[in-house]
Scaffold this active site. Sequence first.
Site, PDB file in Angstrom:
ATOM      1  CE1 TYR A   1       3.786  -6.904   4.577  1.00 39.84           C
ATOM      2  CE2 TYR A   1       3.393  -9.146   5.332  1.00 39.84           C
ATOM      3  CZ  TYR A   1       3.430  -8.211   4.313  1.00 39.84           C
ATOM      4  OH  TYR A   1       3.120  -8.600   3.039  1.00 39.84           O
TER       5      TYR A   1
ATOM      6  CG  ASP B   1      -5.563   1.838   5.640  1.00 39.53           C
ATOM      7  OD1 ASP B   1      -6.407   2.749   5.624  1.00 39.53           O
ATOM      8  OD2 ASP B   1      -5.133   1.310   4.596  1.00 39.53           O
TER       9      ASP B   1
ATOM     10  CG  ASP C   1      -2.074  -0.858   1.176  1.00 38.13           C
ATOM     11  OD1 ASP C   1      -2.357  -1.380   0.094  1.00 38.13           O
ATOM     12  OD2 ASP C   1      -2.745  -1.022   2.208  1.00 38.13           O
TER      13      ASP C   1
END
Length: 349
Positions: A117, A131, A89
Amino acid sequence: MTAPLDTTTLLPETGADTGPETHPADAARPALADETAPAELPPRKRRPKRDIDGWVLLDKPVGMTSTQAVGAVKWLFSAKKAGHAGTLDPLASGCLPIALGEATKTVPFVMEGRKVYRFTVRWGVETDTDDSEGKAVAQSEVRPAREAILAILDAFRGEIEQVPPAYSALKINGERAYDLARDGVQVELAARTVVIHSLDLVEMPDADHAVFETECGKGTYVRSLARDMGRRLGTHGHISALRRTRVGTFPEEELVPLATLRAWSEERDDAAPMHVLRPVSIGLDTLPCLRVSPADATRLAHGQPIILRGRDAPILEGPVAITAGGRLIALGEAEAGEIYPKRIFHAGK
């Protein structure tokens, strides 16, 4: 690639486990103005395209789409062909392996590798995108204590059922879920089984935030992980920061920032920073490697299978990288003592 096998000397098998599949990180979310910010796009200058083969291990900056990052690297190297191994993203930074030329043939194998991550969860708010770039859809005054967070982590390790975010690239009746969500359509996605190899609480900088690190399998959405942990803790949560630190065998310490690539290119009068280009074969590090004779290499190059002969012939099944004379020549499929060529490498990288 693992240590090569030689059909001419019939060395023993040295195949390696390719490992579980992993998911390209959280690709889809609402379009933002800064996704097309001119400052993040390569200059509009014509360059003659070249046959460039290899991998660029890019440290993608926040605020840039994966497509823009590929375009920038492709332009810097004047490459004819480019692709990436796992979307990030714009919100996310970190490891975005970019394949140039013949390396694009190895992308599926890099995608099979595990991904790591590090992400920050903001407690108390759930958003429609899961998010910080989405709209708040639920809020809570509850802030989980460290002990409460540690107590739920086992529930999110191993094989778990996970519902992907509404803003995801999954298709519903032929349309992307994020396109439907943007149009105001109620998106309902079925839960899927994913694998979380590890999940650890790293730190809690304040009551509103917690930092985690996870190694996860293909199909896993880190955004969904943050959302579901929040609900399990009796509050809400969303991703406020996300960084991918590893893709397969590509570690964080080997990443090169895009700004550094551009600076090197400018210093060399628009010459591509070729010294950062990694060989095509590094995308196949998890595959068993078979060394063949020149005659067998010729057969494979013409699309013909070869037979592993002899009492001590290696026992191989599944994908295999094939070399001859120290050069990568093909990807093949081993089955019942035969090797069938699937992809031929003309550059011999």
